[in-house]
Design a protein around this motif. Structure first.
Motif, PDB file in Angstrom:
ATOM      1  N   CYS A   1      -3.191  -6.504 -59.986  1.00 45.52           N
ATOM      2  CA  CYS A   1      -3.672  -6.679 -61.340  1.00 45.52           C
ATOM      3  C   CYS A   1      -4.068  -8.230 -61.212  1.00 45.52           C
ATOM      4  CB  CYS A   1      -2.745  -6.515 -62.473  1.00 45.52           C
ATOM      5  SG  CYS A   1      -2.314  -4.706 -62.392  1.00 45.52           S
ATOM      6  N   PHE A   2      -5.058  -8.622 -62.021  1.00 46.84           N
ATOM      7  CA  PHE A   2      -5.517 -10.067 -62.041  1.00 46.84           C
ATOM      8  C   PHE A   2      -6.101 -10.513 -63.544  1.00 46.84           C
ATOM      9  CE2 PHE A   2      -6.294  -8.488 -58.077  1.00 46.84           C
ATOM     10  CZ  PHE A   2      -5.796  -9.192 -57.088  1.00 46.84           C
ATOM     11  N   LEU A   3      -5.830 -11.974 -63.524  1.00 45.12           N
ATOM     12  CA  LEU A   3      -6.567 -12.423 -64.949  1.00 45.12           C
ATOM     13  C   LEU A   3      -7.527 -13.290 -64.423  1.00 45.12           C
ATOM     14  CD1 LEU A   3      -5.840 -11.863 -68.010  1.00 45.12           C
ATOM     15  CD2 LEU A   3      -4.596 -13.814 -67.828  1.00 45.12           C
ATOM     16  N   GLY A   4      -8.886 -13.162 -64.824  1.00 46.68           N
ATOM     17  CA  GLY A   4      -9.878 -14.037 -64.579  1.00 46.68           C
ATOM     18  C   GLY A   4     -10.544 -14.786 -65.670  1.00 46.68           C
ATOM     19  N   VAL A   5     -11.051 -16.037 -65.447  1.00 43.17           N
ATOM     20  CA  VAL A   5     -12.006 -16.689 -66.490  1.00 43.17           C
ATOM     21  C   VAL A   5     -13.327 -16.998 -66.008  1.00 43.17           C
ATOM     22  CG1 VAL A   5      -9.886 -17.530 -67.594  1.00 43.17           C
ATOM     23  CG2 VAL A   5     -10.930 -18.928 -65.817  1.00 43.17           C
ATOM     24  N   LEU A   6     -14.119 -17.322 -66.967  1.00 42.37           N
ATOM     25  CA  LEU A   6     -15.427 -17.704 -66.559  1.00 42.37           C
ATOM     26  C   LEU A   6     -15.487 -19.304 -66.295  1.00 42.37           C
ATOM     27  CD1 LEU A   6     -18.404 -16.681 -66.184  1.00 42.37           C
ATOM     28  CD2 LEU A   6     -18.843 -17.252 -68.663  1.00 42.37           C
ATOM     29  N   ARG A   7     -16.264 -19.538 -65.260  1.00 46.06           N
ATOM     30  CA  ARG A   7     -16.570 -20.993 -64.780  1.00 46.06           C
ATOM     31  C   ARG A   7     -17.801 -21.266 -64.364  1.00 46.06           C
ATOM     32  NH1 ARG A   7     -12.573 -21.488 -67.280  1.00 46.06           N
ATOM     33  NH2 ARG A   7     -10.433 -22.421 -66.693  1.00 46.06           N
TER      34      ARG A   7
ATOM     35  N   ASP B   1     -14.984  -8.594 -60.000  1.00 37.91           N
ATOM     36  CA  ASP B   1     -14.309  -7.910 -60.791  1.00 37.91           C
ATOM     37  C   ASP B   1     -14.252  -8.106 -62.294  1.00 37.91           C
ATOM     38  OD1 ASP B   1     -13.506  -5.971 -58.480  1.00 37.91           O
ATOM     39  OD2 ASP B   1     -12.251  -7.868 -57.815  1.00 37.91           O
ATOM     40  N   ALA B   2     -14.092  -9.307 -62.717  1.00 38.91           N
ATOM     41  CA  ALA B   2     -14.047  -9.827 -63.921  1.00 38.91           C
ATOM     42  C   ALA B   2     -15.600 -10.078 -65.040  1.00 38.91           C
ATOM     43  CB  ALA B   2     -13.296 -11.077 -64.194  1.00 38.91           C
ATOM     44  N   GLY B   3     -16.468 -10.135 -63.817  1.00 36.68           N
ATOM     45  CA  GLY B   3     -17.734 -10.666 -64.569  1.00 36.68           C
ATOM     46  C   GLY B   3     -17.996 -10.001 -65.739  1.00 36.68           C
TER      47      GLY B   3
ATOM     48  N   ARG C   1      -9.221 -16.867 -82.095  1.00 41.30           N
ATOM     49  CA  ARG C   1     -10.569 -16.872 -82.846  1.00 41.30           C
ATOM     50  C   ARG C   1     -11.348 -15.648 -82.461  1.00 41.30           C
ATOM     51  NH1 ARG C   1     -12.640 -21.740 -79.005  1.00 41.30           N
ATOM     52  NH2 ARG C   1     -11.603 -20.170 -77.824  1.00 41.30           N
ATOM     53  N   SER C   2     -10.773 -14.634 -81.813  1.00 39.67           N
ATOM     54  CA  SER C   2     -11.487 -13.379 -81.596  1.00 39.67           C
ATOM     55  C   SER C   2     -12.473 -13.643 -80.278  1.00 39.67           C
ATOM     56  CB  SER C   2     -12.004 -12.871 -82.754  1.00 39.67           C
ATOM     57  OG  SER C   2     -12.047 -11.248 -82.515  1.00 39.67           O
ATOM     58  N   GLU C   3     -12.530 -14.796 -79.784  1.00 42.03           N
ATOM     59  CA  GLU C   3     -13.557 -14.938 -78.645  1.00 42.03           C
ATOM     60  C   GLU C   3     -13.098 -14.676 -77.222  1.00 42.03           C
ATOM     61  OE1 GLU C   3     -14.910 -18.874 -78.599  1.00 42.03           O
ATOM     62  OE2 GLU C   3     -15.423 -18.799 -80.740  1.00 42.03           O
ATOM     63  N   VAL C   4     -13.592 -13.988 -76.491  1.00 41.63           N
ATOM     64  CA  VAL C   4     -13.063 -13.675 -75.067  1.00 41.63           C
ATOM     65  C   VAL C   4     -13.094 -14.884 -74.290  1.00 41.63           C
ATOM     66  CG1 VAL C   4     -13.883 -12.426 -72.975  1.00 41.63           C
ATOM     67  CG2 VAL C   4     -14.618 -11.459 -75.243  1.00 41.63           C
ATOM     68  N   VAL C   5     -11.552 -14.754 -73.638  1.00 40.21           N
ATOM     69  CA  VAL C   5     -11.429 -16.093 -72.936  1.00 40.21           C
ATOM     70  C   VAL C   5     -10.881 -15.654 -71.659  1.00 40.21           C
ATOM     71  CG1 VAL C   5     -10.733 -17.552 -74.869  1.00 40.21           C
ATOM     72  CG2 VAL C   5      -9.103 -16.118 -73.852  1.00 40.21           C
ATOM     73  N   ALA C   6     -10.712 -14.295 -71.392  1.00 41.18           N
ATOM     74  CA  ALA C   6     -10.387 -14.034 -70.077  1.00 41.18           C
ATOM     75  C   ALA C   6     -10.672 -12.382 -69.760  1.00 41.18           C
ATOM     76  CB  ALA C   6      -8.958 -14.307 -69.747  1.00 41.18           C
ATOM     77  N   ALA C   7     -10.613 -12.160 -68.647  1.00 40.75           N
ATOM     78  CA  ALA C   7     -10.726 -10.884 -68.132  1.00 40.75           C
ATOM     79  C   ALA C   7      -9.595 -10.220 -67.392  1.00 40.75           C
ATOM     80  CB  ALA C   7     -11.913 -10.303 -67.489  1.00 40.75           C
ATOM     81  N   LEU C   8      -9.019  -8.924 -67.893  1.00 45.51           N
ATOM     82  CA  LEU C   8      -7.780  -8.745 -67.140  1.00 45.51           C
ATOM     83  C   LEU C   8      -8.345  -7.336 -66.251  1.00 45.51           C
ATOM     84  CD1 LEU C   8      -4.247  -7.774 -68.756  1.00 45.51           C
ATOM     85  CD2 LEU C   8      -5.352  -6.157 -66.910  1.00 45.51           C
ATOM     86  N   GLN C   9      -7.925  -7.260 -64.887  1.00 42.32           N
ATOM     87  CA  GLN C   9      -8.389  -6.436 -64.241  1.00 42.32           C
ATOM     88  C   GLN C   9      -7.432  -5.612 -63.104  1.00 42.32           C
ATOM     89  OE1 GLN C   9     -10.331  -9.518 -61.630  1.00 42.32           O
ATOM     90  NE2 GLN C   9      -9.937 -10.429 -63.360  1.00 42.32           N
TER      91      GLN C   9
END
Length: 262
Positions: A109-115, A147-149, A218-226
């Motif tokens: 399992c991973f946690l990813g963020v957008l850069r 996987d997080a895109g 803020r209810s904004e998406v900050v990461a993806a759990l995979q």
């Protein structure tokens, strides 16, 4: 006898201040704008004059700011501090939740963020039986086939997604990778309807994953759990794993202060 009275008064004032700050936060999420004294008073069911005095005191101390429209909003330092807390809790609470999920499903399992146009892994939990070699933490991968895109772009509108991938080559190594931004958007829209994303041999042959968005205060998406693993092991469990992934993402969102979903 005077000291306990003063202490009680201070605590009462502090409590009113936090109530007003919480109300401003909730109203800002709803309207995206500053809130009037009347709006805050109605939201709390409190006397307008009392709320006005509390807001004036918070303004003098730099906790809120008063706009030209005479409405109030939280001072920027609250958001800066909240953002720092979010970054820390993504890693601390995120690791706890990933460990629990990895144990429950028996997969990595991973946690990813957008850069930019890439996703970067910031937390991972890999069970002992996993065949994964090395760590993905800090490594970037093109968001169009990672996987997080899809999950990190969950709330982005079509034009925002096109901007993110303006210079993307869409030459993902996986045999099922999207070949254009329109292809990616179609998959993203299907994921939204489903409630979680599926990345099926898009990053590489034989690799399969499900993912879900994580939201902040803020209810904004900050990461993806995979949840990521071999296609042969995950494909028949797609619905089960997708629901577990989404539930874990919601738990982490709640830890970050995200409002409860309706």
């Amino acid at each position: 006898m005077s000291q306990p009275t003063a202490t009680a008064s201070n605590i009462s004032s502090m409590g009113r201040g936090f109530e007003v700050i919480a109300a401003l936060t909730e109203l800002a999420i709803t309207s995206g704008d500053g809130a009037s004294v009347t709006a805050v008073a109605e939201h709390l069911g409190r006397d307008r004059s009392q709320v006005s005095r509390t807001l004036a005191a918070l303004d003098r101390r730099g906790y809120v700011t008063r706009e030209a429209s005479r409405g109030y909003r939280l001072a920027w330092r609250w958001y800066a501090e909240a953002q720092e807390i979010t970054e820390v809790r993504l890693r601390t609470d995120g690791l706890t939740i990933l460990d629990e999920l990895a144990t429950a499903v028996g997969e990595s399992c991973f946690l990813g963020v957008l850069r930019g146009a890439d996703t970067v892994t910031i937390v991972e939990s890999v069970p002992p039986a996993s065949r994964m070699i090395g760590s993905w933490i800090g490594r970037a991968y093109p968001a169009d086939c990672s996987d997080a895109g899809q999950a990190v772009l969950w709330d982005a509108d079509d034009d925002e997604v096109r901007d993110v991938f303006a210079v993307a080559s869409f030459d993902g190594a996986g045999p099922r990778a999207p070949r254009s931004v329109e292809d990616f958007l179609a998959r993203l829209n299907a994921a939204r309807e489903r409630g979680f994303a599926i990345v099926d041999e898009e990053a590489e042959a034989g690799l399969y994953s499900v993912s879900a968005p994580v939201r902040d205060f803020r209810s904004e998406v900050v990461a993806a759990l995979q949840i990521v693993g071999e296609r042969s092991a995950l494909f028949d469990r797609t619905t089960e794993l997708g629901e577990q992934c989404r539930a874990a993402a919601e738990r982490l969102s709640a830890a970050l202060g995200a409002p409860a979903s309706e």
